[in-house]
Design a protein around this motif. Sequence first.
Motif, PDB file in Angstrom:
ATOM      1  N   PRO A 166       0.802  -1.226   0.000  1.00  0.00           N
ATOM      2  CA  PRO A 166       0.000   0.000   0.000  1.00  0.00           C
ATOM      3  C   PRO A 166       0.834   1.275   0.000  1.00  0.00           C
ATOM      4  N   GLN A 167       2.085   1.188   0.424  1.00  0.00           N
ATOM      5  CA  GLN A 167       2.929   2.382   0.464  1.00  0.00           C
ATOM      6  C   GLN A 167       3.204   2.930  -0.932  1.00  0.00           C
ATOM      7  N   ILE A 168       3.185   2.047  -1.927  1.00  0.00           N
ATOM      8  CA  ILE A 168       3.385   2.511  -3.306  1.00  0.00           C
ATOM      9  C   ILE A 168       2.129   2.284  -4.147  1.00  0.00           C
ATOM     10  N   GLY A 169       1.046   1.833  -3.502  1.00  0.00           N
ATOM     11  CA  GLY A 169      -0.217   1.652  -4.209  1.00  0.00           C
ATOM     12  C   GLY A 169      -0.183   0.560  -5.254  1.00  0.00           C
ATOM     13  N   ARG A 170       0.494  -0.540  -4.963  1.00  0.00           N
ATOM     14  CA  ARG A 170       0.618  -1.624  -5.930  1.00  0.00           C
ATOM     15  C   ARG A 170       0.173  -2.953  -5.325  1.00  0.00           C
ATOM     16  N   THR A 171      -0.556  -3.731  -6.134  1.00  0.00           N
ATOM     17  CA  THR A 171      -0.969  -5.087  -5.775  1.00  0.00           C
ATOM     18  C   THR A 171      -0.765  -5.979  -6.987  1.00  0.00           C
ATOM     19  N   LEU A 172      -0.228  -7.148  -6.774  1.00  0.00           N
ATOM     20  CA  LEU A 172      -0.041  -8.096  -7.866  1.00  0.00           C
ATOM     21  C   LEU A 172      -1.404  -8.540  -8.389  1.00  0.00           C
ATOM     22  N   ARG A 173      -1.580  -8.555  -9.693  1.00  0.00           N
ATOM     23  CA  ARG A 173      -2.845  -8.972 -10.285  1.00  0.00           C
ATOM     24  C   ARG A 173      -2.955 -10.495 -10.272  1.00  0.00           C
ATOM     25  N   PRO A 174      -4.186 -11.029 -10.222  1.00  0.00           N
ATOM     26  CA  PRO A 174      -4.356 -12.485 -10.180  1.00  0.00           C
ATOM     27  C   PRO A 174      -3.670 -13.215 -11.327  1.00  0.00           C
ATOM     28  N   GLU A 175      -3.736 -12.655 -12.547  1.00  0.00           N
ATOM     29  CA  GLU A 175      -3.108 -13.336 -13.683  1.00  0.00           C
ATOM     30  C   GLU A 175      -1.583 -13.351 -13.553  1.00  0.00           C
ATOM     31  N   ASP A 176      -1.013 -12.277 -12.996  1.00  0.00           N
ATOM     32  CA  ASP A 176       0.431 -12.251 -12.774  1.00  0.00           C
ATOM     33  C   ASP A 176       0.827 -13.218 -11.663  1.00  0.00           C
ATOM     34  N   ALA A 177       0.012 -13.254 -10.602  1.00  0.00           N
ATOM     35  CA  ALA A 177       0.277 -14.195  -9.511  1.00  0.00           C
ATOM     36  C   ALA A 177       0.194 -15.630 -10.018  1.00  0.00           C
ATOM     37  N   GLY A 178      -0.769 -15.899 -10.901  1.00  0.00           N
ATOM     38  CA  GLY A 178      -0.902 -17.236 -11.461  1.00  0.00           C
ATOM     39  C   GLY A 178       0.320 -17.641 -12.265  1.00  0.00           C
ATOM     40  N   GLU A 179       0.869 -16.695 -13.036  1.00  0.00           N
ATOM     41  CA  GLU A 179       2.077 -16.982 -13.814  1.00  0.00           C
ATOM     42  C   GLU A 179       3.254 -17.302 -12.892  1.00  0.00           C
ATOM     43  N   ILE A 180       3.384 -16.530 -11.822  1.00  0.00           N
ATOM     44  CA  ILE A 180       4.481 -16.750 -10.878  1.00  0.00           C
ATOM     45  C   ILE A 180       4.328 -18.099 -10.185  1.00  0.00           C
ATOM     46  N   MET A 181       3.099 -18.428  -9.776  1.00  0.00           N
ATOM     47  CA  MET A 181       2.867 -19.719  -9.130  1.00  0.00           C
ATOM     48  C   MET A 181       3.136 -20.874 -10.088  1.00  0.00           C
ATOM     49  N   GLN A 182       2.794 -20.674 -11.355  1.00  0.00           N
ATOM     50  CA  GLN A 182       3.056 -21.712 -12.343  1.00  0.00           C
ATOM     51  C   GLN A 182       4.554 -21.960 -12.475  1.00  0.00           C
ATOM     52  N   GLN A 183       5.338 -20.885 -12.435  1.00  0.00           N
ATOM     53  CA  GLN A 183       6.791 -21.025 -12.495  1.00  0.00           C
ATOM     54  C   GLN A 183       7.326 -21.714 -11.241  1.00  0.00           C
ATOM     55  N   LEU A 184       6.758 -21.372 -10.089  1.00  0.00           N
ATOM     56  CA  LEU A 184       7.146 -22.039  -8.846  1.00  0.00           C
ATOM     57  C   LEU A 184       6.849 -23.536  -8.924  1.00  0.00           C
ATOM     58  N   ALA A 185       5.669 -23.866  -9.453  1.00  0.00           N
ATOM     59  CA  ALA A 185       5.283 -25.271  -9.572  1.00  0.00           C
ATOM     60  C   ALA A 185       6.211 -26.012 -10.530  1.00  0.00           C
ATOM     61  N   ALA A 186       6.559 -25.364 -11.641  1.00  0.00           N
ATOM     62  CA  ALA A 186       7.442 -25.996 -12.626  1.00  0.00           C
ATOM     63  C   ALA A 186       8.821 -26.273 -12.041  1.00  0.00           C
ATOM     64  N   ALA A 187       9.239 -25.434 -11.087  1.00  0.00           N
ATOM     65  CA  ALA A 187      10.550 -25.602 -10.456  1.00  0.00           C
ATOM     66  C   ALA A 187      10.489 -26.508  -9.227  1.00  0.00           C
ATOM     67  N   GLY A 188       9.287 -27.016  -8.895  1.00  0.00           N
ATOM     68  CA  GLY A 188       9.149 -27.918  -7.758  1.00  0.00           C
ATOM     69  C   GLY A 188       8.969 -27.231  -6.421  1.00  0.00           C
ATOM     70  N   PHE A 189       8.689 -25.922  -6.436  1.00  0.00           N
ATOM     71  CA  PHE A 189       8.534 -25.179  -5.191  1.00  0.00           C
ATOM     72  C   PHE A 189       7.071 -24.921  -4.825  1.00  0.00           C
ATOM     73  N   ALA A 190       6.149 -25.401  -5.640  1.00  0.00           N
ATOM     74  CA  ALA A 190       4.726 -25.203  -5.364  1.00  0.00           C
ATOM     75  C   ALA A 190       3.933 -26.312  -6.039  1.00  0.00           C
TER      76      ALA A 190
END
Length: 211
Positions: free
Chosen positions: A92-116
Amino acid sequence: TESRHHQHCDAVHFPVGRVAVSFDSVMAAGSFAYPDVFGFPPFFSKQPNSDTNTKRVQLWRDLILSYCRHYRVFVLSIDLQALQQSDLFSNPQIGRTLRPEDAGEIMQQLAAAGFAEWCPGDGKRCFIWWRNPKEWGDLLWRWAVEKGYADTVLTVFEIREGEATEKTEFAGMDEEVLLKSLRCLETEGKAAIFESEGGEGTGVKIFSKAS
């Protein structure tokens, strides 16, 4: 126009050298040391330059694993409301929140690397493997053998909430994560999982020696 576009994309440089958080970093007691990049607005948006975005996703991966390890978070939700309310995905200090589609991409990368691993359901929740089920299983097995709980019946509730485990790393562990870890032991012949009699829930016997 294309040249100017690439110059604009390449102008975004994440402060990689100043990142204060890594997977094994030591955190201040009771608080989490966010990396400097968390205060950098482009960190919260997908970048048009693929190399820049790849670096951004890697930084998010490191941050997520460090945060979850520090606060012992086992499952993350990435629906819009959860993202907006999260002090991991929103600044909130910079008024930014990760969007669901961006979070999904990051989680997909985590899953591909075995971390999720995606939880069963609508694709909005992920198990976070800052320690994977096999590693948790190995910890459980060593604890049971060293503390004299091997070859006796324990309920999943006792392992998660009992006095014997209250100072261990798996006290309060997410139940499904615990079951996944116990199933790893069962696959290795080091445990047997069953439904306890009398409605006491799922039980397990951890063997002192692999069967």
